[in-house]
Design an enzyme around this catalytic site. Structure first.
Site, PDB file in Angstrom:
ATOM      1  N   SER A 243     -51.760   5.953 -10.126  1.00 41.23           N
ATOM      2  CA  SER A 243     -53.101   6.515  -9.951  1.00 41.23           C
ATOM      3  C   SER A 243     -53.249   7.067  -8.543  1.00 41.23           C
ATOM      4  CB  SER A 243     -54.160   5.433 -10.192  1.00 41.23           C
ATOM      5  OG  SER A 243     -55.443   5.850  -9.740  1.00 41.23           O
TER       6      SER A 243
ATOM      7  N   TYR B 142     -57.452  -2.533  -8.487  1.00 40.93           N
ATOM      8  CA  TYR B 142     -56.785  -1.439  -9.205  1.00 40.93           C
ATOM      9  C   TYR B 142     -55.849  -0.671  -8.281  1.00 40.93           C
ATOM     10  CZ  TYR B 142     -56.341   2.570 -12.373  1.00 40.93           C
ATOM     11  OH  TYR B 142     -55.859   3.561 -13.199  1.00 40.93           O
TER      12      TYR B 142
END
Length: 258
Positions: free
Chosen positions: A146, A159
């Site tokens: 990501s 995350y």
């Protein structure tokens, strides 16, 4: 495709987290270029729908219900995938889970779930499928990380840390297995307009402001699409890209350099 040649004709591809969204689009993209597909996820109804679509393309497909955070479940998945497909040429580790919050606010159980889904799932899938690639001395692994792995974002502590670990794991596997003909690369997408993103947007207290905040991070005045992500994954897995391994490819509208 090059002319009428399908790059992945008769190749076997396993895509985790592929019953919906980005993962499903990746699976469909491989199937459109001649690959046989194992759809991996939890939702049986969506998984079977994806399988039906791929079979409609004239390719073999199987859905394998899997808890990617559970070792026994992943081992069973690997065994079933090999029985159904016969071999694995490409593994795409796409499954992910996002929890918002700063470190003081994230519950330990949510921290652990984030790491299990985003990092442990990659380890387990590779642990049980990579040996088959090593036996064949060929194969490509594409891990989905990501944009949050590349720089700090507010309320993305768990995350971002987990996705950064995916990048490190990618590089380690590339070093360990390149001599055996295995290429391992990583894709870092930015915010993509998926069904889930649009669903979350409609339930936000200020959807327009929230979306504008996503746009303000980038150099482009628009967000990415699932089709663009799928094309990038196919590029990383392309059998002609033999010189590309241990790479981290960004697809984020310039967010990582803004």
């Amino acid at each position: 495709m090059r002319g009428n040649i399908m790059k992945f004709a008769n190749k076997s591809v396993i895509v985790t987290g592929s019953t919906s969204g980005i993962g499903k689009e990746i699976a469909f993209a491989f199937a459109s270029q001649g690959a046989d597909i194992a759809i991996i996820g939890r939702n049986a109804d969506k998984g079977k729908e994806a399988v039906d679509t791929i079979r409609g393309m004239g390719r073999h497909a199987v859905f394998i219900a899997t808890d990617l955070t559970n070792e026994a479940s992943v081992k069973k998945m690997a065994d079933e995938a090999m029985r159904s497909l016969g071999r694995v040429d490409v593994l795409v580790n796409n499954a992910g889970h996002l929890v918002s919050g700063a470190v003081p606010d994230i519950r330990p159980e949510d921290w652990h779930k984030t790491w299990q889904t985003n990092v442990t799932s990659v380890y387990l899938a590779c642990h049980y499928l990579l040996p088959h690639m090593l036996n064949n001395r060929s194969g490509a692994i594409v891990n989905i990380a990501s944009e949050t792995a590349l720089k700090g974002y507010k309320n993305r502590a768990a995350y971002g840390a987990a996705k950064a670990a995916v990048i490190s794991l990618t590089k380690s596997m590339a070093v360990d297995h390149s001599e055996a003909g295995i290429r391992v690369n990583c894709l870092c997408p930015g915010t993509v307009e998926t069904e889930m993103f649009n669903h979350l947007l409609t339930h936000n207290l200020d959807p327009n402001r929230h979306k504008q905040a996503m746009l303000d991070r980038r150099l482009t005045p628009f967000l990415g699409t699932i089709g663009e992500v799928a094309k990038a994954v196919l590029f990383l897995a392309d059998p002609d890209m033999n010189y590309m391994t241990g790479s981290v490819l960004t697809l984020d509208g310039g967010s990582s350099v803004k």
